[in-house]
Design a protein around this motif. Structure first.
Motif, PDB file in Angstrom:
ATOM      1  N   ALA A  86       9.418  -1.149  -7.237  1.00  0.00           N
ATOM      2  CA  ALA A  86       9.050  -1.846  -6.002  1.00  0.00           C
ATOM      3  C   ALA A  86       9.427  -1.026  -4.775  1.00  0.00           C
ATOM      4  O   ALA A  86       8.659  -0.959  -3.809  1.00  0.00           O
ATOM      5  CB  ALA A  86       9.724  -3.217  -5.951  1.00  0.00           C
ATOM      6  N   ILE A  87      10.585  -0.383  -4.811  1.00  0.00           N
ATOM      7  CA  ILE A  87      11.010   0.460  -3.693  1.00  0.00           C
ATOM      8  C   ILE A  87      10.013   1.599  -3.493  1.00  0.00           C
ATOM      9  O   ILE A  87       9.587   1.880  -2.369  1.00  0.00           O
ATOM     10  CB  ILE A  87      12.437   0.997  -3.921  1.00  0.00           C
ATOM     11  N   GLY A 146       2.585   0.614  -0.065  1.00  0.00           N
ATOM     12  CA  GLY A 146       2.105  -0.483  -0.901  1.00  0.00           C
ATOM     13  C   GLY A 146       2.930  -1.727  -0.676  1.00  0.00           C
ATOM     14  O   GLY A 146       3.519  -1.911   0.385  1.00  0.00           O
ATOM     15  N   SER A 147       2.976  -2.554  -1.705  1.00  0.00           N
ATOM     16  CA  SER A 147       3.723  -3.798  -1.635  1.00  0.00           C
ATOM     17  C   SER A 147       4.490  -4.003  -2.941  1.00  0.00           C
ATOM     18  O   SER A 147       4.162  -3.399  -3.953  1.00  0.00           O
ATOM     19  CB  SER A 147       2.773  -4.983  -1.430  1.00  0.00           C
ATOM     20  N   ALA A 148       5.483  -4.872  -2.884  1.00  0.00           N
ATOM     21  CA  ALA A 148       6.235  -5.266  -4.076  1.00  0.00           C
ATOM     22  C   ALA A 148       5.782  -6.673  -4.448  1.00  0.00           C
ATOM     23  O   ALA A 148       5.687  -7.554  -3.590  1.00  0.00           O
ATOM     24  CB  ALA A 148       7.729  -5.246  -3.794  1.00  0.00           C
ATOM     25  N   VAL A 157       7.150  -8.137  -0.648  1.00  0.00           N
ATOM     26  CA  VAL A 157       7.494  -7.206   0.432  1.00  0.00           C
ATOM     27  C   VAL A 157       6.299  -6.298   0.689  1.00  0.00           C
ATOM     28  O   VAL A 157       5.694  -5.795  -0.253  1.00  0.00           O
ATOM     29  CB  VAL A 157       8.718  -6.333   0.063  1.00  0.00           C
ATOM     30  N   GLN A 158       5.970  -6.085   1.956  1.00  0.00           N
ATOM     31  CA  GLN A 158       4.885  -5.188   2.333  1.00  0.00           C
ATOM     32  C   GLN A 158       5.461  -3.951   3.017  1.00  0.00           C
ATOM     33  O   GLN A 158       6.591  -3.975   3.520  1.00  0.00           O
ATOM     34  CB  GLN A 158       3.929  -5.869   3.307  1.00  0.00           C
ATOM     35  N   HIS A 159       4.651  -2.901   3.072  1.00  0.00           N
ATOM     36  CA  HIS A 159       5.069  -1.665   3.745  1.00  0.00           C
ATOM     37  C   HIS A 159       5.412  -1.946   5.209  1.00  0.00           C
ATOM     38  O   HIS A 159       6.386  -1.406   5.738  1.00  0.00           O
ATOM     39  CB  HIS A 159       3.961  -0.606   3.651  1.00  0.00           C
TER      40      HIS A 159
END
Length: 148
Positions: A36-37, A44-46, A59-61
């Motif tokens: 995700a990191i 990108g996104s998690a 989470v988004q960039h």
């Protein structure tokens, strides 16, 4: 105790125990976190899994960008690191490179040729033209007098 109550207790005892939360493997969490990191840093996104459809975005960039802005606002950058990075990216001048485009965007709008960095450098150099002319004349005069 009434018959109805006895029947209810008997029925309740027949039900399976309520589901306990299944433990999640710590290695799975560590792997997801690492991935995700990387995804968030790569614009990108998690996501979290969703058993009923598309994964849920967590989470988004742009969240990372906002966090960096907040972090940088709290810093006392005595070395002017960000400014040096922007100058170096512009100096390398790869106009099709996303870093170059972001650096130009970060510096704000500019009218005319080049970038804001070019305009600032031009203004600094222009303010010293007279000093250069004077030094050049002295140097040329000294060269003529001494012969070397």
């Amino acid at each position: 105790m009434s018959a109805l109550r006895k029947a209810q207790i008997h029925y309740d005892n027949m039900l399976p125990p309520e589901d306990e939360e299944a433990p999640v493997d710590e290695q799975d969490v560590a792997d997801w976190k690492r991935s995700a990191i990387e995804d968030v840093m790569d614009q990108g996104s998690a996501f979290a899994p969703n058993p009923w459809g598309r994964d849920r975005e967590l989470v988004q960039h742009k969240d990372l960008v906002r966090s960096v802005v907040t972090h940088m606002e709290a810093q006392l950058d005595q070395e002017c690191g960000i400014e040096k990075i922007l100058i170096e990216i512009i100096r390398r001048g790869h106009a099709d490179d996303p870093l170059y485009k972001w650096a130009v965007s970060a510096l704000g709008p500019h009218q005319g040729e080049g970038t804001v960095i070019h305009a600032l450098a031009d203004a600094l150099v222009e303010s010293k033209v007279e000093q250069y002319i004077e030094a050049k004349r002295e140097s040329d005069q000294a060269e003529r007098v001494s012969g070397f």
